[in-house]
Design an enzyme around this catalytic site. Structure first.
Site, PDB file in Angstrom:
ATOM      1  N   CYS A   1       0.844  -1.187   0.000  1.00 44.21           N
ATOM      2  CA  CYS A   1       0.000   0.000   0.000  1.00 44.21           C
ATOM      3  C   CYS A   1       0.882   1.240   0.000  1.00 44.21           C
ATOM      4  CB  CYS A   1      -0.902  -0.016   1.239  1.00 44.21           C
ATOM      5  SG  CYS A   1      -2.033   1.375   1.350  1.00 44.21           S
TER       6      CYS A   1
ATOM      7  N   HIS B   1      -9.184  -3.609  -1.942  1.00 47.98           N
ATOM      8  CA  HIS B   1      -8.161  -2.887  -1.176  1.00 47.98           C
ATOM      9  C   HIS B   1      -8.445  -1.378  -1.219  1.00 47.98           C
ATOM     10  CE1 HIS B   1      -3.857  -2.138   0.077  1.00 47.98           C
ATOM     11  NE2 HIS B   1      -4.192  -0.967  -0.425  1.00 47.98           N
ATOM     12  N   GLU B   2      -8.689  -0.854  -2.417  1.00 51.99           N
ATOM     13  CA  GLU B   2      -8.921   0.594  -2.540  1.00 51.99           C
ATOM     14  C   GLU B   2     -10.228   1.012  -1.872  1.00 51.99           C
ATOM     15  OE1 GLU B   2      -6.474   2.411  -3.234  1.00 51.99           O
ATOM     16  OE2 GLU B   2      -5.277   0.753  -3.999  1.00 51.99           O
TER      17      GLU B   2
ATOM     18  N   HIS C   1     -10.121   1.618   1.842  1.00 55.65           N
ATOM     19  CA  HIS C   1      -9.667   2.952   2.265  1.00 55.65           C
ATOM     20  C   HIS C   1     -10.839   3.900   2.495  1.00 55.65           C
ATOM     21  CE1 HIS C   1      -5.330   2.622   2.032  1.00 55.65           C
ATOM     22  NE2 HIS C   1      -5.417   2.061   0.836  1.00 55.65           N
TER      23      HIS C   1
END
Length: 183
Positions: free
Chosen positions: A107, A149-150, A153
């Site tokens: 990341c 994953h994004e 956030h």
């Protein structure tokens, strides 16, 4: 366009839920997206979420280029591991199969580290592009991993929070010591 400063683990912007975007086609969103794409490419990332550049909005950009996929996979499997440059505003994820697949993640907000994370292998994602047009795709493998994953956030989650085994949080410089197929 501009290269933006990337927030690092520990910054409060990374721990909060991002706000929905009222108008995906607004000029300020188009500027943000252009800057995020330039920043992601400059940092050699596969994706970037707006909170990572200190903007608490539900916007992500990502790409899962073929060169980032496993070269030993068949052509059909590699296709499922790739995605063109994609902009998603107000994304939603639907898990299509509950089966999990493990993989090493890095990341831009957690520089120098990699962690082994298990995530759903097969998903559908929806959202809007920077022109306000709907986007809907089905993704598997690396493509699905990058999207999840994004989007994490946007909910204030960094990949170490998804790890089941913290002994598999390693420095990138030590990754060569791990056997390729070992979880």
């Amino acid at each position: 366009m501009a290269i933006l400063k990337i927030a690092r683990m520990g910054h409060p912007v990374l721990a909060k839920r991002a706000q929905a975007v009222a108008d995906p086609a607004a000029p300020e969103i188009r500027r943000l997206v252009a800057d995020m794409v330039e920043t992601m490419i400059d940092a050699n990332g596969a994706g970037l979420a707006a909170p990572q550049v200190h903007v608490p909005l539900r916007v992500v950009v990502f790409q899962a280029p073929d060169e980032r996929s496993d070269p030993d996979l068949s052509e059909a499997e590699r296709f499922d591991h790739t995605a063109p440059l994609t902009i998603l505003v107000n994304p939603e994820i639907e898990v299509l199969e509950p089966a999990l697949e493990g993989g090493w993640e890095g990341c831009l907000s957690v520089p120098g580290l990699r962690g082994y994370v298990e995530r759903p292998f097969h998903i559908r994602y929806r959202g809007f592009d920077q022109g306000g047009k709907p986007v809907s795709r089905i993704a598997k493998g690396f493509h699905a991993r990058v999207v999840q994953h994004e989007c994490d956030h946007l909910d204030g989650i960094l990949y170490p929070q998804r790890m089941r085994d913290m002994t598999k949080l390693i420095f990138e410089t030590e990754a060569r010591h791990w056997v390729r197929d070992e979880p």
